[in-house]
Design a protein around this motif. Structure first.
Motif, PDB file in Angstrom:
ATOM      1  N   TYR A  17      48.659 -10.268  12.200  1.00 43.21           N
ATOM      2  CA  TYR A  17      47.241 -10.565  12.401  1.00 43.21           C
ATOM      3  C   TYR A  17      46.426  -9.273  12.461  1.00 43.21           C
ATOM      4  O   TYR A  17      45.423  -9.116  11.767  1.00 43.21           O
ATOM      5  CB  TYR A  17      47.059 -11.385  13.682  1.00 43.21           C
ATOM      6  CG  TYR A  17      45.644 -11.437  14.201  1.00 43.21           C
ATOM      7  CD1 TYR A  17      44.697 -12.261  13.600  1.00 43.21           C
ATOM      8  CD2 TYR A  17      45.259 -10.664  15.294  1.00 43.21           C
ATOM      9  CE1 TYR A  17      43.396 -12.314  14.076  1.00 43.21           C
ATOM     10  CE2 TYR A  17      43.963 -10.714  15.774  1.00 43.21           C
ATOM     11  CZ  TYR A  17      43.039 -11.542  15.158  1.00 43.21           C
ATOM     12  OH  TYR A  17      41.751 -11.584  15.624  1.00 43.21           O
ATOM     13  N   LEU A  18      46.857  -8.329  13.261  1.00 46.81           N
ATOM     14  CA  LEU A  18      46.123  -7.066  13.406  1.00 46.81           C
ATOM     15  C   LEU A  18      46.128  -6.258  12.112  1.00 46.81           C
ATOM     16  O   LEU A  18      45.187  -5.525  11.836  1.00 46.81           O
ATOM     17  CB  LEU A  18      46.689  -6.251  14.566  1.00 46.81           C
ATOM     18  CG  LEU A  18      46.474  -6.873  15.947  1.00 46.81           C
ATOM     19  CD1 LEU A  18      47.213  -6.073  17.010  1.00 46.81           C
ATOM     20  CD2 LEU A  18      44.999  -6.996  16.277  1.00 46.81           C
ATOM     21  N   ALA A  19      47.180  -6.422  11.290  1.00 48.08           N
ATOM     22  CA  ALA A  19      47.257  -5.698  10.013  1.00 48.08           C
ATOM     23  C   ALA A  19      46.210  -6.190   9.005  1.00 48.08           C
ATOM     24  O   ALA A  19      45.924  -5.490   8.033  1.00 48.08           O
ATOM     25  CB  ALA A  19      48.653  -5.840   9.417  1.00 48.08           C
ATOM     26  N   LEU A  20      45.606  -7.354   9.243  1.00 48.11           N
ATOM     27  CA  LEU A  20      44.540  -7.842   8.349  1.00 48.11           C
ATOM     28  C   LEU A  20      43.327  -6.919   8.375  1.00 48.11           C
ATOM     29  O   LEU A  20      42.571  -6.860   7.423  1.00 48.11           O
ATOM     30  CB  LEU A  20      44.108  -9.262   8.743  1.00 48.11           C
ATOM     31  CG  LEU A  20      45.122 -10.369   8.503  1.00 48.11           C
ATOM     32  CD1 LEU A  20      44.613 -11.677   9.096  1.00 48.11           C
ATOM     33  CD2 LEU A  20      45.411 -10.523   7.022  1.00 48.11           C
ATOM     34  N   VAL A  27      38.270 -14.087  12.288  1.00 46.26           N
ATOM     35  CA  VAL A  27      39.645 -14.551  12.176  1.00 46.26           C
ATOM     36  C   VAL A  27      40.280 -14.392  13.540  1.00 46.26           C
ATOM     37  O   VAL A  27      40.422 -13.277  14.050  1.00 46.26           O
ATOM     38  CB  VAL A  27      40.437 -13.742  11.114  1.00 46.26           C
ATOM     39  CG1 VAL A  27      41.860 -14.275  11.000  1.00 46.26           C
ATOM     40  CG2 VAL A  27      39.727 -13.776   9.773  1.00 46.26           C
ATOM     41  N   GLU A  28      40.659 -15.521  14.135  1.00 46.75           N
ATOM     42  CA  GLU A  28      41.256 -15.526  15.467  1.00 46.75           C
ATOM     43  C   GLU A  28      42.697 -16.003  15.351  1.00 46.75           C
ATOM     44  O   GLU A  28      43.039 -16.740  14.429  1.00 46.75           O
ATOM     45  CB  GLU A  28      40.463 -16.458  16.389  1.00 46.75           C
ATOM     46  CG  GLU A  28      39.011 -16.009  16.533  1.00 46.75           C
ATOM     47  CD  GLU A  28      38.131 -17.014  17.250  1.00 46.75           C
ATOM     48  OE1 GLU A  28      37.611 -16.672  18.311  1.00 46.75           O
ATOM     49  OE2 GLU A  28      37.970 -18.140  16.745  1.00 46.75           O
ATOM     50  N   LEU A  29      43.523 -15.581  16.289  1.00 45.96           N
ATOM     51  CA  LEU A  29      44.940 -15.941  16.303  1.00 45.96           C
ATOM     52  C   LEU A  29      45.212 -16.842  17.497  1.00 45.96           C
ATOM     53  O   LEU A  29      44.944 -16.462  18.634  1.00 45.96           O
ATOM     54  CB  LEU A  29      45.801 -14.682  16.380  1.00 45.96           C
ATOM     55  CG  LEU A  29      47.315 -14.883  16.447  1.00 45.96           C
ATOM     56  CD1 LEU A  29      47.839 -15.527  15.162  1.00 45.96           C
ATOM     57  CD2 LEU A  29      48.009 -13.550  16.700  1.00 45.96           C
ATOM     58  N   PHE A  30      45.718 -18.047  17.211  1.00 44.97           N
ATOM     59  CA  PHE A  30      46.079 -18.984  18.266  1.00 44.97           C
ATOM     60  C   PHE A  30      47.516 -19.433  18.071  1.00 44.97           C
ATOM     61  O   PHE A  30      47.797 -20.293  17.241  1.00 44.97           O
ATOM     62  CB  PHE A  30      45.158 -20.214  18.266  1.00 44.97           C
ATOM     63  CG  PHE A  30      43.734 -19.905  18.632  1.00 44.97           C
ATOM     64  CD1 PHE A  30      43.400 -19.342  19.850  1.00 44.97           C
ATOM     65  CD2 PHE A  30      42.710 -20.175  17.746  1.00 44.97           C
ATOM     66  CE1 PHE A  30      42.089 -19.059  20.181  1.00 44.97           C
ATOM     67  CE2 PHE A  30      41.388 -19.898  18.063  1.00 44.97           C
ATOM     68  CZ  PHE A  30      41.084 -19.339  19.289  1.00 44.97           C
ATOM     69  N   GLY A  77      50.095 -13.115  20.967  1.00 48.33           N
ATOM     70  CA  GLY A  77      49.898 -14.136  19.954  1.00 48.33           C
ATOM     71  C   GLY A  77      48.674 -15.011  20.140  1.00 48.33           C
ATOM     72  O   GLY A  77      48.484 -15.972  19.404  1.00 48.33           O
ATOM     73  N   ARG A  78      47.827 -14.702  21.093  1.00 42.77           N
ATOM     74  CA  ARG A  78      46.612 -15.500  21.333  1.00 42.77           C
ATOM     75  C   ARG A  78      45.426 -14.543  21.484  1.00 42.77           C
ATOM     76  O   ARG A  78      45.212 -13.974  22.552  1.00 42.77           O
ATOM     77  CB  ARG A  78      46.788 -16.364  22.569  1.00 42.77           C
ATOM     78  CG  ARG A  78      45.682 -17.397  22.723  1.00 42.77           C
ATOM     79  CD  ARG A  78      45.925 -18.342  23.882  1.00 42.77           C
ATOM     80  NE  ARG A  78      47.004 -19.277  23.581  1.00 42.77           N
ATOM     81  CZ  ARG A  78      47.584 -20.067  24.487  1.00 42.77           C
ATOM     82  NH1 ARG A  78      47.190 -20.021  25.745  1.00 42.77           N
ATOM     83  NH2 ARG A  78      48.546 -20.898  24.137  1.00 42.77           N
ATOM     84  N   ILE A  79      44.666 -14.389  20.371  1.00 39.62           N
ATOM     85  CA  ILE A  79      43.560 -13.430  20.343  1.00 39.62           C
ATOM     86  C   ILE A  79      42.305 -14.078  19.765  1.00 39.62           C
ATOM     87  O   ILE A  79      42.105 -14.091  18.550  1.00 39.62           O
ATOM     88  CB  ILE A  79      43.934 -12.174  19.517  1.00 39.62           C
ATOM     89  CG1 ILE A  79      45.219 -11.547  20.053  1.00 39.62           C
ATOM     90  CG2 ILE A  79      42.774 -11.169  19.540  1.00 39.62           C
ATOM     91  CD1 ILE A  79      45.745 -10.406  19.210  1.00 39.62           C
ATOM     92  N   PRO A  80      41.446 -14.622  20.618  1.00 43.42           N
ATOM     93  CA  PRO A  80      40.159 -15.120  20.131  1.00 43.42           C
ATOM     94  C   PRO A  80      39.147 -13.976  20.035  1.00 43.42           C
ATOM     95  O   PRO A  80      39.392 -12.865  20.530  1.00 43.42           O
ATOM     96  CB  PRO A  80      39.739 -16.123  21.204  1.00 43.42           C
ATOM     97  CG  PRO A  80      40.355 -15.577  22.456  1.00 43.42           C
ATOM     98  CD  PRO A  80      41.654 -14.921  22.019  1.00 43.42           C
ATOM     99  N   ILE A  81      38.021 -14.279  19.415  1.00 49.06           N
ATOM    100  CA  ILE A  81      36.904 -13.339  19.334  1.00 49.06           C
ATOM    101  C   ILE A  81      35.689 -14.030  19.948  1.00 49.06           C
ATOM    102  O   ILE A  81      34.940 -14.715  19.251  1.00 49.06           O
ATOM    103  CB  ILE A  81      36.617 -12.926  17.875  1.00 49.06           C
ATOM    104  CG1 ILE A  81      37.863 -12.333  17.226  1.00 49.06           C
ATOM    105  CG2 ILE A  81      35.452 -11.929  17.823  1.00 49.06           C
ATOM    106  CD1 ILE A  81      37.720 -12.067  15.735  1.00 49.06           C
ATOM    107  N   PRO A  82      35.508 -13.894  21.260  1.00 54.09           N
ATOM    108  CA  PRO A  82      34.351 -14.537  21.891  1.00 54.09           C
ATOM    109  C   PRO A  82      33.047 -13.912  21.408  1.00 54.09           C
ATOM    110  O   PRO A  82      33.026 -12.772  20.927  1.00 54.09           O
ATOM    111  CB  PRO A  82      34.547 -14.290  23.382  1.00 54.09           C
ATOM    112  CG  PRO A  82      35.762 -13.471  23.530  1.00 54.09           C
ATOM    113  CD  PRO A  82      36.333 -13.168  22.197  1.00 54.09           C
TER     114      PRO A  82
END
Length: 182
Positions: A17-20, A27-30, A77-82
């Motif tokens: 995800y971070l490599a994107l 783009v959020e990771l859930f 593995g859980r990274i939203p973008i508030p």
């Protein structure tokens, strides 16, 4: 990003995800899945900017920071973008803000994404221990303030047009819904 997303097989790791890197979309990771949304509308951005402006001075006075659209790592593995966060001291060069450093998280409800903000993210933020959750309705600026109670949030107040929200925690600030709208 398109090729990397569509050619990917199986659950996404945090490293993948971070490599994107930075993208035009959010783009959020859930939990191994990517959640992709288009850029916010001008109305959404106006509300976010006005809210940040209203909180900037009070946050500085309290030794805190108010940031828009940053990665918040709730757990691996859980990274939203508030839309907006108030934090204590953080490392400004890290790609993620850790949930333990977030005092208040804010989401501006997008009509196409309302369930995510009102249910999924609310649950995830509370489970991560973020004390305050502020939801803003785009159409009328109504502010819903929640405080964490265990692993859930309890609504503390609803502030509508013509009224004002007087925050006492995590900062002292006054916010009028009418001031947020274009």
């Amino acid at each position: 990003m398109t090729v990397a997303v569509f050619d990917h097989e199986g659950p996404w790791t945090e490293e993948e995800y971070l490599a994107l890197g930075e993208t035009q979309q959010r783009v959020e990771l859930f939990d191994g899945s990517l959640h992709v949304t288009p850029a916010p509308t001008p109305r959404h951005q106006n509300i976010s900017g006005e809210l940040r402006s209203a909180l900037r001075g009070p946050c500085r006075e309290a030794g805190l920071h108010v940031l828009e659209g940053v990665n918040v790592r709730l757990r691996p593995g859980r990274i939203p973008i508030p839309d907006l966060v108030i934090t204590g001291p953080i490392d400004f060069d890290e790609v993620n803000v850790e949930a333990r450093d977030v005092l208040l998280v804010c989401e501006i409800i997008s009509p196409s994404n309302a369930a995510t903000d009102k249910v999924l993210k609310m649950h995830y933020y509370a489970a991560a221990g973020i004390e305050w959750y502020l939801l803003v309705e785009q159409d009328n600026g109504t502010l819903h303030l929640y405080r964490r109670q265990g692993r859930h949030y309890r609504e503390i107040s609803v502030t509508k047009a013509g009224e004002r929200l007087e925050l006492t925690e995590p900062v002292r600030a006054m916010i009028r819904p009418a001031d947020l709208l274009p």
